[in-house]
Design an enzyme around this catalytic site. Structure first.
Site, PDB file in Angstrom:
ATOM      1  CB  ALA A 169      21.340 -46.117  31.448  1.00 13.65           C
ATOM      2  NE  ARG A 245      10.042 -43.090  22.337  1.00 15.01           N
ATOM      3  CZ  ARG A 245      10.170 -43.675  23.519  1.00 15.01           C
ATOM      4  NH1 ARG A 245      10.589 -44.931  23.587  1.00 15.01           N
ATOM      5  NH2 ARG A 245       9.893 -43.015  24.624  1.00 15.01           N
ATOM      6  CG  ASP A 269       9.750 -53.590  23.068  1.00 16.51           C
ATOM      7  OD1 ASP A 269       8.879 -54.474  23.204  1.00 16.51           O
ATOM      8  OD2 ASP A 269       9.902 -52.642  23.869  1.00 16.51           O
ATOM      9  CD  GLU A 274       4.481 -48.404  20.400  1.00 16.56           C
ATOM     10  OE1 GLU A 274       4.179 -47.972  21.543  1.00 16.56           O
ATOM     11  OE2 GLU A 274       5.622 -48.785  20.105  1.00 16.56           O
ATOM     12  CG  HIS A 298       6.707 -49.598  23.616  1.00 18.81           C
ATOM     13  ND1 HIS A 298       6.546 -48.424  22.913  1.00 18.81           N
ATOM     14  CD2 HIS A 298       7.722 -49.362  24.488  1.00 18.81           C
ATOM     15  CE1 HIS A 298       7.425 -47.522  23.344  1.00 18.81           C
ATOM     16  NE2 HIS A 298       8.145 -48.083  24.312  1.00 18.81           N
ATOM     17  CB  ALA A 300      12.024 -53.654  25.997  1.00 13.91           C
ATOM     18  CD1 TRP A 301       8.074 -50.491  28.445  1.00 10.22           C
ATOM     19  CD2 TRP A 301       7.698 -50.312  30.626  1.00 10.22           C
ATOM     20  NE1 TRP A 301       6.712 -50.441  28.618  1.00 10.22           N
ATOM     21  CE2 TRP A 301       6.452 -50.336  29.954  1.00 10.22           C
ATOM     22  CE3 TRP A 301       7.702 -50.210  32.026  1.00 10.22           C
ATOM     23  CZ2 TRP A 301       5.233 -50.254  30.617  1.00 10.22           C
ATOM     24  CZ3 TRP A 301       6.483 -50.130  32.687  1.00 10.22           C
ATOM     25  CH2 TRP A 301       5.269 -50.151  31.990  1.00 10.22           C
TER      26      TRP A 301
END
Length: 332
Positions: A169, A245, A269, A274, A298, A300-301
């Site tokens: 997607a 990832r 990202d 982390e 991290h 981007a979402w």
């Protein structure tokens, strides 16, 4: 024995995605225990009474999935697309169902990716940092800082060939935006495998793309997919962006490629550890300060509609599991 109708749902990471109102269909009811954050050492205590757990990036390894630690656990509902943090074999051996929430963040990640592209291609973060340290005054001008290793000014969208590695997607949404910007796109085939119709061989994508975007799952076949040989094969004006990832691209090889001026820039990202920082990541070592390297934490979402999509998919998964015996988006 009466069938179970009441469930304890433990939400481990509500600081990432707020817990929705599950509003389970009759006769099912639930008690929800919410924790903003959960450390690894807190998992055993919090998982002990759980029938269902929800999480995003928290690792669930075999030791906490053992029946002695989580005797009631029946479902792991991941509020994310990736499930590499879950020991799926341990779940499979106990019959624990694992679900994910795919496609929920596709638009947000795709737009973040394009933002990273413009930042890297225009050296925005780099020149901003140089201004803050007085380099614009000292050097009299910073236009040359935008040039790639080929010595040429930045390319515009119409001159870019975007290689998309991972065509889920997110990859499809990136392709649509890139085409609307006038970019040529190549959809990569799998490395070392016959190329399917409509795809471009992986090695060709690496050689011919001016922008390479990684948006594929991490699994044993994709770990270190991009490493020293791939960086050496890229064009000198290539930009590499990783929003999948960290393990699919070697961080050490990336830094080496930027230092050697094998590529023009990069943006990531995702990180091997982390939260990431100067003490535990080669990306933030002191000698990387003047590399054209952009890093985001991290995020981007992150978007309003992403949270709504995640919550709706989580509810659908749990309700479907209760009523149909399997979640809508089942992984295990």
């Amino acid at each position: 024995m009466q069938p179970q109708t009441h469930y304890v749902i433990v939400a481990f990471e509500t600081s990432l995605v707020p817990v929705p109102d599950f509003n389970l269909p009759a006769p099912y009811t639930c008690e929800v225990r919410q924790y903003e954050r959960t450390s690894l050492d807190q998992i055993p205590e919090r998982i002990r009474d759980a029938d269902i757990v929800t999480l995003s990036i928290l690792p669930l390894r075999a030791e906490v999935l053992d029946a002695a630690v989580s005797p009631r656990l029946k479902m792991v509902a991941v509020v994310a697309s990736g499930t590499d943090s879950i020991d799926k074999e341990a779940c499979r051996s106990r019959g624990i169902v694992v679900s994910n929430t795919p496609h929920c963040n596709a638009r947000s990640v795709a737009e973040h990716t394009i933002a990273l592209y413009f930042d890297a291609r225009r050296s925005l973060t780099l020149t901003h940092s140089l201004i803050r340290t007085g380099q614009w005054i000292e050097r009299k001008g910073l236009a040359k800082s935008l040039a790639g290793p080929d010595g040429k000014p930045p390319r515009t969208c119409q001159s870019e060939t975007v290689g998309i590695v991972g065509y889920g997607a997110v990859g499809k949404t990136i392709e649509s935006i890139a085409k609307n910007l006038g970019m040529k796109t190549l959809i990569s085939g799998r490395k070392g495998q016959p190329t399917a119709e409509g795809r471009t061989p992986f090695d060709t994508v690496i050689r011919e793309s001016s922008v390479i975007i990684l948006c594929l799952p991490q699994n044993p076949d994709t770990v270190n997919l991009i490493s020293e040989p791939e960086f050496k094969a890229m064009k000198s004006y290539a930009i590499v962006i990783n929003v999948s990832r960290a393990g699919v691209m070697s961080e050490e090889a990336l830094v080496a490629a930027l230092k050697a001026r094998n590529i023009a820039g990069a943006a990531v990202d995702v990180h091997s550890k982390e939260p990431a920082g100067p003490g535990d990541s080669p990306l933030f070592a002191p000698d990387t300060a003047e590399l054209n390297l952009i890093a985001t934490p991290h995020t981007a979402w992150v978007a309003e509609n992403t949270n709504l999509n995640y919550q709706n998919s989580l509810i659908e998964n749990i309700r479907s599991w209760l009523i149909m015996g399997h979640p809508k988006f089942q992984v295990v």
